[in-house]
Design an enzyme around this catalytic site. Structure first.
Site, PDB file in Angstrom:
ATOM      1  N   ASP A   1      96.824 -90.452  33.822  1.00 10.53           N
ATOM      2  CA  ASP A   1      96.077 -90.034  34.992  1.00 10.53           C
ATOM      3  C   ASP A   1      96.588 -89.875  36.138  1.00 10.53           C
ATOM      4  O   ASP A   1      97.359 -90.680  36.845  1.00 10.53           O
ATOM      5  CB  ASP A   1      94.690 -91.172  35.197  1.00 10.53           C
ATOM      6  CG  ASP A   1      93.744 -90.788  36.085  1.00 10.53           C
ATOM      7  OD1 ASP A   1      93.509 -89.386  36.149  1.00 10.53           O
ATOM      8  OD2 ASP A   1      92.801 -91.501  36.319  1.00 10.53           O
TER       9      ASP A   1
ATOM     10  N   ASP B   1      93.838 -83.149  35.174  1.00 10.00           N
ATOM     11  CA  ASP B   1      94.557 -84.472  35.439  1.00 10.00           C
ATOM     12  C   ASP B   1      94.778 -85.612  34.712  1.00 10.00           C
ATOM     13  O   ASP B   1      95.264 -86.707  35.130  1.00 10.00           O
ATOM     14  CB  ASP B   1      94.200 -84.598  37.080  1.00 10.00           C
ATOM     15  CG  ASP B   1      92.900 -85.241  37.046  1.00 10.00           C
ATOM     16  OD1 ASP B   1      92.180 -85.038  36.198  1.00 10.00           O
ATOM     17  OD2 ASP B   1      92.544 -86.031  38.068  1.00 10.00           O
ATOM     18  N   GLU B   2      94.060 -85.515  33.603  1.00 12.02           N
ATOM     19  CA  GLU B   2      94.117 -86.628  32.750  1.00 12.02           C
ATOM     20  C   GLU B   2      93.982 -86.218  31.219  1.00 12.02           C
ATOM     21  O   GLU B   2      93.638 -85.211  30.732  1.00 12.02           O
ATOM     22  CB  GLU B   2      92.597 -87.162  32.934  1.00 12.02           C
ATOM     23  CG  GLU B   2      92.186 -88.752  32.394  1.00 12.02           C
ATOM     24  CD  GLU B   2      90.621 -88.986  32.587  1.00 12.02           C
ATOM     25  OE1 GLU B   2      90.369 -90.267  32.424  1.00 12.02           O
ATOM     26  OE2 GLU B   2      90.186 -88.363  33.352  1.00 12.02           O
TER      27      GLU B   2
END
EC number: 2.7.7.7
Length: 354
Positions: free
Chosen positions: A10, A105-106
């Site tokens: 993350d 983003d993860e």
């Protein structure tokens, strides 16, 4: 079921981190990425300086400014975020093809069968964090655990810029002390109901039978029963096939001119050819490409259909790419687009012979 090794990665305040990287004047002050307060805008994300004032994602920009009058809100640049995400996923693919993106983003990574670092998921996670920091100049947090549920909790345990590992031997005790509000799928309504039933931790949740939980929570009760014991059999789903293979290197000192860049090509191509050799035969190398990131983080990619994958072809592509900026270079990449032979075969099979 065989032991699994799952990593959840993350990025830390991703959009804000990209903005602070590209404009260092934003660092060290409360800032957020979002819409204008004059047009009912909302906050997409904010840095940790802004979070200290209570600013949060999905909050109205107007309310955020009330909490933090000095907050600077910048407009989102989604193409910059997508490009950074592509670079991060390129790093992921060096370790495994089993990648499940949750957002830009993860992502989850299943490294159960990875041969890197003798199969150590912890060392793989450490290397991913190091490479992202070195290549993109942003930080990511990572969690390592035997399943997705625990890996996601672990990645949040030492944010920002942290790594937390839950080994199989630690699962029982870790989950027992876990607040039920941290369980995957438990929102405010379910958390409030659990509290009314006197259930605050997973240890207390374990006292309820599977049948009793199903009576109280319907089908989700079955899920709660498993999570309270650290059980999560969900697989990491990779919904897309690989489109390219590449090698990149960020240099400690900027390469000042084209000659310096050309001198680095042979070693990059050697690494690229090693990666191509390790690929299975369901892919065929297609168009070669070169990526150049200049010292100011501007970048360009040059590719050419029909070109060879020899040194001279890459030299020509690099020369054309460098000419677009003609300034010092911090990162060079070489790669090749891939033709998915398995995908082509599957399309043909849609219409079997009569």
């Amino acid at each position: 079921m065989s032991l699994r090794k799952i990593i959840h990665v993350d990025c830390d305040c991703f959009y804000a981190a990209i903005e602070m990287r590209d404009d260092p004047r934003l660092a060290g002050r409360p800032m957020a990425v979002g819409g204008s307060p004059d047009h009912r805008g909302v906050i997409a994300t904010c840095n940790y300086e802004a979070r200290a004032y209570g600013v949060r994602s999905a909050m109205s920009s107007r309310h955020a400014l009330k909490l933090c009058p000095d907050l600077l809100i910048v407009k989102p640049r989604f193409e910059a975020y997508r490009e950074a995400s592509r670079e991060i996923h390129g790093i992921f693919r060096d370790y495994t093809e089993l990648i499940e993106p949750l957002s830009l983003d993860e992502a989850y990574l299943d490294v159960s069968d990875s041969q890197w670092y003798s199969g150590s998921a912890t060392r793989i996670a450490e290397d991913i964090r190091r490479r992202v920091a070195r290549t993109l100049h942003i930080t990511v947090s990572a969690g390592v655990a035997p399943n997705k549920f625990l890996a996601k909790i672990a990645s949040d345990w030492r944010k920002p810029n942290g790594l937390f590992v839950i080994t199989p031997a630690e699962v029982e005790a870790f989950v027992a002390a876990l607040p039920v509000a941290r369980l995957h799928g438990v929102g405010k309504v379910t958390a409030d109901k659990l509290t009314r039933l006197g259930i605050e931790t997973c240890l207390e949740l374990r006292e309820w039978s599977r049948l009793a939980l199903v009576r109280e929570f319907g089908s989700f009760g079955e899920r709660l029963w498993g999570l309270a014991r650290g059980i999560d059999e969900r697989a990491v789903h990779n919904d897309s096939r690989r489109q390219s293979v590449s090698v990149e290197n960020t240099y400690d000192t900027d390469l000042p001119d084209l000659a310096s860049c050309l001198a680095r090509l042979p070693e990059l191509l050697d690494s690229l050819n090693e990666r191509i050799a390790r690929m299975d035969n369901s892919y065929r190398p297609d168009k070669p490409f070169v990526k150049v990131k200049f010292h100011d983080f501007s970048q360009t990619t040059m590719e050419q259909a029909g070109a060879g994958r020899d040194l001279e072809s890459y030299r020509q592509l690099l020369g054309q790419a460098f000419a677009r900026g003609s300034k010092p270079v911090r990162l060079l990449g070489v790669g090749v687009r891939l033709r998915d032979l398995r995908g082509a075969h599957e399309q043909l099979e849609l219409f079997p012979p009569k």
